[in-house]
Every structure is written in C-alpha cells, then in structure tokens.
Scaffold this active site. Structure first.
Site, PDB file in Angstrom:
ATOM      1  N   ASN A 110     -13.884 -16.358  -0.218  1.00  0.00           N
ATOM      2  CA  ASN A 110     -12.573 -16.636  -0.817  1.00  0.00           C
ATOM      3  C   ASN A 110     -12.722 -17.495  -2.072  1.00  0.00           C
ATOM      4  OD1 ASN A 110     -11.420 -15.209   1.261  1.00  0.00           O
ATOM      5  ND2 ASN A 110     -10.977 -17.028   2.504  1.00  0.00           N
ATOM      6  N   ASP A 134      -7.371 -25.561   7.344  1.00  0.00           N
ATOM      7  CA  ASP A 134      -7.757 -24.184   7.636  1.00  0.00           C
ATOM      8  C   ASP A 134      -6.697 -23.460   8.465  1.00  0.00           C
ATOM      9  OD1 ASP A 134      -9.341 -21.973   7.548  1.00  0.00           O
ATOM     10  OD2 ASP A 134     -11.085 -22.881   8.517  1.00  0.00           O
ATOM     11  N   THR A 136      -6.546  -1.559  10.127  1.00  0.00           N
ATOM     12  CA  THR A 136      -7.283  -2.593   9.401  1.00  0.00           C
ATOM     13  C   THR A 136      -8.646  -2.868  10.026  1.00  0.00           C
ATOM     14  OG1 THR A 136      -7.247  -5.001   9.091  1.00  0.00           O
ATOM     15  CG2 THR A 136      -5.846  -4.166  10.798  1.00  0.00           C
ATOM     16  N   ASP A 137      -9.544  -3.437   9.232  1.00  0.00           N
ATOM     17  CA  ASP A 137     -10.850  -3.848   9.790  1.00  0.00           C
ATOM     18  C   ASP A 137     -10.724  -5.083  10.679  1.00  0.00           C
ATOM     19  OD1 ASP A 137     -10.347  -5.778   7.816  1.00  0.00           O
ATOM     20  OD2 ASP A 137     -12.248  -5.495   6.745  1.00  0.00           O
ATOM     21  N   GLU A 138      -9.557  -5.768  10.612  1.00  0.00           N
ATOM     22  CA  GLU A 138      -9.416  -7.026  11.361  1.00  0.00           C
ATOM     23  C   GLU A 138      -9.426  -6.801  12.872  1.00  0.00           C
ATOM     24  OE1 GLU A 138      -6.686  -9.827   9.694  1.00  0.00           O
ATOM     25  OE2 GLU A 138      -6.845  -8.947   7.716  1.00  0.00           O
ATOM     26  N   ALA A 145       3.910   1.587   8.024  1.00  0.00           N
ATOM     27  CA  ALA A 145       4.860   0.501   8.320  1.00  0.00           C
ATOM     28  C   ALA A 145       4.232  -0.495   9.279  1.00  0.00           C
ATOM     29  CB  ALA A 145       6.136   1.079   8.935  1.00  0.00           C
ATOM     30  N   THR A 185       7.237  -4.380  15.789  1.00  0.00           N
ATOM     31  CA  THR A 185       6.988  -3.249  14.871  1.00  0.00           C
ATOM     32  C   THR A 185       5.626  -2.605  15.117  1.00  0.00           C
ATOM     33  OG1 THR A 185       8.496  -3.867  13.116  1.00  0.00           O
ATOM     34  CG2 THR A 185       6.499  -2.713  12.427  1.00  0.00           C
ATOM     35  N   LEU A 236      -3.796 -13.580  -0.448  1.00  0.00           N
ATOM     36  CA  LEU A 236      -4.687 -14.417  -1.264  1.00  0.00           C
ATOM     37  C   LEU A 236      -4.647 -14.107  -2.769  1.00  0.00           C
ATOM     38  CD1 LEU A 236      -6.998 -16.610  -1.248  1.00  0.00           C
ATOM     39  CD2 LEU A 236      -8.573 -14.680  -1.282  1.00  0.00           C
ATOM     40  N   LYS A 254      -2.249  -4.756  15.782  1.00  0.00           N
ATOM     41  CA  LYS A 254      -2.783  -3.530  15.148  1.00  0.00           C
ATOM     42  C   LYS A 254      -3.767  -2.837  16.102  1.00  0.00           C
ATOM     43  CE  LYS A 254      -2.193  -2.069  11.522  1.00  0.00           C
ATOM     44  NZ  LYS A 254      -1.162  -1.125  11.002  1.00  0.00           N
ATOM     45  N   ILE A 314       0.844  -1.200   0.000  1.00  0.00           N
ATOM     46  CA  ILE A 314       0.000   0.000   0.000  1.00  0.00           C
ATOM     47  C   ILE A 314       0.878   1.248   0.000  1.00  0.00           C
ATOM     48  CG2 ILE A 314      -1.844   1.262   1.203  1.00  0.00           C
ATOM     49  CD1 ILE A 314      -2.693  -1.478   2.411  1.00  0.00           C
ATOM     50  N   TYR A 373      -1.652 -10.782  14.587  1.00  0.00           N
ATOM     51  CA  TYR A 373      -1.584  -9.579  13.730  1.00  0.00           C
ATOM     52  C   TYR A 373      -2.632  -8.555  14.142  1.00  0.00           C
ATOM     53  CZ  TYR A 373      -2.748  -6.589   9.723  1.00  0.00           C
ATOM     54  OH  TYR A 373      -3.054  -5.507   8.939  1.00  0.00           O
TER      55      TYR A 373
HETATM   56  P1  NAD Z   1       3.279  -4.731   3.515  1.00  0.00           P
HETATM   57  O1  NAD Z   1       3.658  -5.873   4.408  1.00  0.00           O
HETATM   58  O2  NAD Z   1       3.188  -4.954   2.045  1.00  0.00           O
HETATM   59  O3  NAD Z   1       4.325  -3.530   3.720  1.00  0.00           O
HETATM   60  C1  NAD Z   1       4.769  -3.107   4.969  1.00  0.00           C
HETATM   61  C2  NAD Z   1       5.991  -2.218   4.766  1.00  0.00           C
HETATM   62  O4  NAD Z   1       6.455  -1.790   6.061  1.00  0.00           O
HETATM   63  C3  NAD Z   1       7.174  -2.942   4.108  1.00  0.00           C
HETATM   64  O5  NAD Z   1       7.736  -2.123   3.102  1.00  0.00           O
HETATM   65  C4  NAD Z   1       8.161  -3.133   5.240  1.00  0.00           C
HETATM   66  O6  NAD Z   1       9.521  -3.147   4.810  1.00  0.00           O
HETATM   67  C5  NAD Z   1       7.859  -1.944   6.129  1.00  0.00           C
HETATM   68  N1  NAD Z   1       8.215  -2.163   7.539  1.00  0.00           N
HETATM   69  C6  NAD Z   1       7.950  -3.256   8.304  1.00  0.00           C
HETATM   70  N2  NAD Z   1       8.447  -3.082   9.550  1.00  0.00           N
HETATM   71  C7  NAD Z   1       9.003  -1.835   9.575  1.00  0.00           C
HETATM   72  C8  NAD Z   1       9.638  -1.062  10.577  1.00  0.00           C
HETATM   73  N3  NAD Z   1       9.824  -1.551  11.815  1.00  0.00           N
HETATM   74  N4  NAD Z   1      10.073   0.176  10.260  1.00  0.00           N
HETATM   75  C9  NAD Z   1       9.918   0.672   9.002  1.00  0.00           C
HETATM   76  N5  NAD Z   1       9.329  -0.015   8.014  1.00  0.00           N
HETATM   77  C10 NAD Z   1       8.870  -1.257   8.292  1.00  0.00           C
HETATM   78  O7  NAD Z   1       1.930  -4.176   4.112  1.00  0.00           O
HETATM   79  P2  NAD Z   1       0.698  -3.470   3.378  1.00  0.00           P
HETATM   80  O8  NAD Z   1      -0.253  -4.508   2.927  1.00  0.00           O
HETATM   81  O9  NAD Z   1       1.221  -2.474   2.412  1.00  0.00           O
HETATM   82  O10 NAD Z   1       0.028  -2.720   4.609  1.00  0.00           O
HETATM   83  C11 NAD Z   1       0.403  -1.381   4.969  1.00  0.00           C
HETATM   84  C12 NAD Z   1      -0.401  -0.950   6.171  1.00  0.00           C
HETATM   85  O11 NAD Z   1      -1.793  -1.006   5.861  1.00  0.00           O
HETATM   86  C13 NAD Z   1      -0.207  -1.853   7.394  1.00  0.00           C
HETATM   87  O12 NAD Z   1      -0.201  -1.039   8.531  1.00  0.00           O
HETATM   88  C14 NAD Z   1      -1.428  -2.751   7.391  1.00  0.00           C
HETATM   89  O13 NAD Z   1      -1.767  -3.154   8.694  1.00  0.00           O
HETATM   90  C15 NAD Z   1      -2.470  -1.815   6.807  1.00  0.00           C
HETATM   91  N6  NAD Z   1      -3.581  -2.471   6.083  1.00  0.00           N
HETATM   92  C16 NAD Z   1      -3.318  -3.392   5.101  1.00  0.00           C
HETATM   93  C17 NAD Z   1      -4.393  -3.962   4.405  1.00  0.00           C
HETATM   94  C18 NAD Z   1      -4.159  -4.957   3.289  1.00  0.00           C
HETATM   95  O14 NAD Z   1      -5.128  -5.570   2.811  1.00  0.00           O
HETATM   96  N7  NAD Z   1      -2.948  -5.163   2.833  1.00  0.00           N
HETATM   97  C19 NAD Z   1      -5.704  -3.593   4.719  1.00  0.00           C
HETATM   98  C20 NAD Z   1      -5.919  -2.651   5.729  1.00  0.00           C
HETATM   99  C21 NAD Z   1      -4.843  -2.085   6.386  1.00  0.00           C
HETATM  100  P1  TYD Z   2      -4.984 -12.875   3.317  1.00  0.00           P
HETATM  101  O1  TYD Z   2      -4.716 -12.369   1.938  1.00  0.00           O
HETATM  102  O2  TYD Z   2      -3.868 -13.526   4.073  1.00  0.00           O
HETATM  103  O3  TYD Z   2      -5.600 -11.640   4.128  1.00  0.00           O
HETATM  104  P2  TYD Z   2      -6.313 -11.599   5.601  1.00  0.00           P
HETATM  105  O4  TYD Z   2      -6.062 -12.874   6.299  1.00  0.00           O
HETATM  106  O5  TYD Z   2      -5.580 -10.464   6.215  1.00  0.00           O
HETATM  107  O6  TYD Z   2      -7.764 -11.342   5.339  1.00  0.00           O
HETATM  108  O7  TYD Z   2      -6.170 -13.915   3.234  1.00  0.00           O
HETATM  109  C1  TYD Z   2      -7.454 -13.541   2.736  1.00  0.00           C
HETATM  110  C2  TYD Z   2      -8.352 -14.728   2.913  1.00  0.00           C
HETATM  111  O8  TYD Z   2      -7.916 -15.795   2.070  1.00  0.00           O
HETATM  112  C3  TYD Z   2      -8.348 -15.298   4.330  1.00  0.00           C
HETATM  113  O9  TYD Z   2      -9.666 -15.716   4.664  1.00  0.00           O
HETATM  114  C4  TYD Z   2      -7.426 -16.502   4.235  1.00  0.00           C
HETATM  115  C5  TYD Z   2      -7.629 -16.989   2.804  1.00  0.00           C
HETATM  116  N1  TYD Z   2      -6.448 -17.642   2.167  1.00  0.00           N
HETATM  117  C6  TYD Z   2      -6.601 -18.895   1.565  1.00  0.00           C
HETATM  118  O10 TYD Z   2      -7.706 -19.490   1.556  1.00  0.00           O
HETATM  119  N2  TYD Z   2      -5.508 -19.467   0.972  1.00  0.00           N
HETATM  120  C7  TYD Z   2      -4.281 -18.870   0.975  1.00  0.00           C
HETATM  121  O11 TYD Z   2      -3.314 -19.466   0.446  1.00  0.00           O
HETATM  122  C8  TYD Z   2      -4.150 -17.569   1.585  1.00  0.00           C
HETATM  123  C9  TYD Z   2      -2.816 -16.854   1.599  1.00  0.00           C
HETATM  124  C10 TYD Z   2      -5.263 -16.986   2.163  1.00  0.00           C
END
Ligand code: NAD
Ligand code: TYD
Length: 352
Positions: free
Chosen positions: A257, A286, A132-134, A80, A98, A198, A162, A11, A158
């Site tokens: 999924n 699972d 996150t919504d989680e 981050a 972190t 996923l 958060k 992101i 996780y």
């Molecule tokens: P990501 O894992 O792809 O990226 C995380 C980044 O943070 C990486 O570049 C990593 O190098 C950096 N990082 C990790 N630890 C660090 C530290 N101690 N200091 C500095 N940098 C550090 O994650 P993402 O999917 O891009 O998510 C970004 C943010 O958005 C997170 O806070 C996550 O909780 C939140 N978020 C993600 C999703 C999603 O679906 N991916 C949804 C809602 C919220």
């Molecule tokens: P994921 O992308 O890990 O996001 P989150 O757990 O943060 O929602 O997983 C999305 C959904 O997909 C979750 O219900 C777990 C499922 N999943 C699978 O069924 N197979 C997989 O290999 C992965 C990585 C996730």
C-alpha cells in the site's frame, strides 16, 4: 441481450461502457443505486437504445423474473454487491443481505427462467458471477499466489459474504446443472471508483491537500488490475469459459500500500511540481483483521482462454490519476453528506 446487475457501480459501469464499445448486443442493467451506484457513470449512454437501466434489487424475485421474461437474456452477469471491507466491519448486515441472500434470490429467479428455455437457449445460457480474490484469505510473504484450487479462508465480513455467494453458485451448478461461471479477481482501480477505496481516496485527498491515511505499517500487499482489463476478462470468460468452472483474474502486479501511495504522490508532483504530496502521508490505526497479502495466479485464464491484461500498473495508474484530475466535478458530486459521514466514522477512531 444480456442482463447485468450492479451496472451503475465502479466495475459495472466500466463493464457496460466497454461492452457497448465492442458490439451491438443490448444490456438490461439492474442496479439498486446504493451509495455506490451512480447514474452519472453512465451519462455517455443515457440516450443509447442498447442500454436499458432499471432501478431494482437483485433480491426482488418478482422484478428479476419479470425482467427475464420480458428481455429473454442469454446471460446474467452478477456484479451487484456491497463491496467495501471497512464498511463490512462497521455494519455487516447489508453484506449478508445483498451478497448472500441477494445472490441466492437472483440464482433462484435465473434458474426458474433457465428451466423453461428451449433446448438451444438452455444450452447457451450462462450465469456469470463476479467475485474477489479476498475469499482465499491472506498469504504469507513467500507463499505462491492463489490458484483456483486454493482453499477458501475469508477473513472479513465482506469476503465471507462473497465466499458464501461463490459456494451457492458452485452448488447450483453441481446440483441443478445450472450453467454458472465464477471469476475471482484481484483489486481493481480506474475511472469511476468510489473514493472510499485506497487509490481514489488517496488521489482525491492529495488533490484537496488532505492527509493520506495509511493503515498500520502500510506494508500490506495487494495485486492491482486496471478495471478495463477486468472487463475484457469477464467478456472472455462469458464467451469461452466452461460451465461450472472458476477463473482467477489478476495483473501480476503485487505492490505494498505504501508503494501505491508514494507512486500516486510522485506522479502528482510530476504534474504539480510545486507541491510536495509525500508530506501528506499519515500512518493511522490498522484495519481489524487486516489481510496481509493477496496475489492472483492468472495462469488458467491465460492458458485456457488466451486472456492477458493490456495495462501495466505504470500505464494504468497514470490514466487513473489523469481521470480524477479531469473529473473533479464527478468526485464533488459523489461526496454527498452520506459520504462525509462515512469518512468521519471510519477515520475518527484512527486518530487522523
Ligand atoms: P461497487 O460498490 O462500486 O458497486 C456495486 C454496485 O452494486 C452499485 O452500483 C450498487 O448500487 C449495486 N448494488 C448493491 N446492492 C445491490 C442490490 N441488492 N441489488 C442491485 N444492485 C445493488 O462495487 P465494485 O467495486 O464495482 O464491485 C463489483 C463486483 O466486483 C462486486 O461483486 C465485487 O465483490 C467484485 N470485485 C470488486 C473488486 C474491486 O477491486 N473493486 C475486485 C474483485 C471483485
Ligand atoms: P481497499 O481499497 O479498501 O480494498 P481491499 O481492502 O478490498 O483490498 O484497501 C486496499 C488496501 O489499502 C488495504 O490493505 C487497506 C488499505 N487502505 C489504507 O491503508 N488506507 C485507507 O484509507 C484505505 C481506504 C485502505
């Protein structure tokens, strides 16, 4: 200028690129470059003077304080984090380090910087925490979607980490008057997402003719948002959100999924008509403690900040599939030895 953390992740890098497309305000981008951080995501702005990359940890108070003093940002966007639920189950410690301690140290450095700003700059300063919504836990099938006042009930290491960081951010506003904003977004997908999550995992596995591992019955529900829509929402909250408030961000796109995996297979078959991708779907053990359903009620951000997503799932997933097809070198490059070890560890116990 703004300071972004985690701007080399999924992101974060989309946010940096999107930000620079919409104006000339500079960004200092602090990222530790863990396995999830990738400077290739930012190669298009490598020589752009508006983007300054610094490799560093959000928990490194000395470094962060120095960057704040040097660049005098008007805002910090904290992206981050350790972000993968399955990794948090196998090894929660990095998540505590972190997501909780790192955010705490970042808040402390930011508060010290903010305290010594002059009145005008102090009033304009914002600390925007991306969450996150989680944190809200799992919803029953017919329960209404999460609003901002839903109780926190995190179920994985996780989401607990958060949730913890969200509480710290809230407390810093309540106790110190520190001008925070918190966003809680649903599952994102799109370009540059590490193929452990996923959607990219399924696209990459399908292209490589590997099994598509669906956890449990595959009927768990997530609410999907195209990553650029998340970025526009963050910009909107930064511009117009009220300090101390939280905003839920979502795309009104609840899907199981299994529906996601089948859609990816069918779209790939449209592109490669001779290949039958659905045959690759494999049910595996699972995830422990697997949340059954997430759904975001994004009414508040829509009503108060006039934000709405530009993409539907149908348009976003097509763009995403094409991006992964067109960028197979990126995927090959991120699939290092460490990534292969992770796949081995996560899926071995699932008898794939
Ligand atoms: P990501 O894992 O792809 O990226 C995380 C980044 O943070 C990486 O570049 C990593 O190098 C950096 N990082 C990790 N630890 C660090 C530290 N101690 N200091 C500095 N940098 C550090 O994650 P993402 O999917 O891009 O998510 C970004 C943010 O958005 C997170 O806070 C996550 O909780 C939140 N978020 C993600 C999703 C999603 O679906 N991916 C949804 C809602 C919220
Ligand atoms: P994921 O992308 O890990 O996001 P989150 O757990 O943060 O929602 O997983 C999305 C959904 O997909 C979750 O219900 C777990 C499922 N999943 C699978 O069924 N197979 C997989 O290999 C992965 C990585 C996730």
């Amino acid at each position: 200028m703004i300071l972004v953390t985690g701007g080399a992740g999924f992101i974060g890098s989309n946010f940096v690129l999107e930000w620079l497309q919409h104006g000339d305000e500079r960004i200092v981008n602090v990222d530790k470059l863990t396995y999830a951080g990738n400077l290739q995501n930012l190669s298009s702005v490598k020589d752009d003077p508006r983007h300054i990359f610094v490799r560093g940890d959000i928990g490194d108070t000395q470094l962060i304080s120095q960057l704040l003093t040097t660049y005098q940002p008007r805002a910090i966007i904290n992206l981050a984090a350790e972000s993968h639920v399955d990794r948090s189950i196998h090894g929660p410690e990095d998540f505590i380090q972190t997501n909780i301690l790192g955010t705490f140290h970042l808040l402390e450095a930011a508060r010290a910087y903010w305290m010594q700003l002059d009145q005008g700059a102090k009033g304009n300063f914002r600390f925007l925490h991306v969450s996150t919504d989680e944190v809200y836990g799992s919803l029953a099938p017919q329960a209404p979607a999460f609003t901002e006042i839903h109780n926190y009930q995190p179920n994985s290491p996780y989401s607990a980490s958060k949730a913890s960081s969200d509480h710290l951010v809230r407390a810093y506003h309540h106790t110190y008057g520190f001008p925070t904003l918190t966003t809680n977004c649903s599952n994102n997908y799109g370009p540059f997402q590490f193929p452990e999550k996923l959607i990219p995992l399924m696209i990459c596995n399908a292209l490589a003719e590997k099994n598509l591992p669906v956890y449990g019955d595959g009927l768990q529900i997530r609410d999907w948002l195209y990553v650029t829509d998340h970025c526009t929402a963050i910009r909107r909250v930064l511009a117009a959100g009220l300090p101390g408030e939280t905003y839920n961000i979502g795309g009104w796109n609840e899907k199981t999924n299994l529906e996601i995996v089948q859609t990816i297979c069918d779209l790939l078959t449209e592109i490669y008509p001779q290949r039958q991708f659905r045959q690759l779907i494999t049910y595996v053990a699972d995830r422990p403690g697997h949340d059954r359903r997430y759904a975001i009620d994004a009414t508040k951000i829509k009503r108060e900040l006039k934000w709405r997503p530009a993409e539907t799932f149908a348009t976003g997933i097509r763009k995403t599939i094409h991006w992964y097809i067109d960028n197979q070198q990126w995927t090959t490059d991120v699939q290092t030895g460490a990534y292969r070890q992770w796949i081995e560890k996560n899926y071995k116990q699932r008898t794939l």
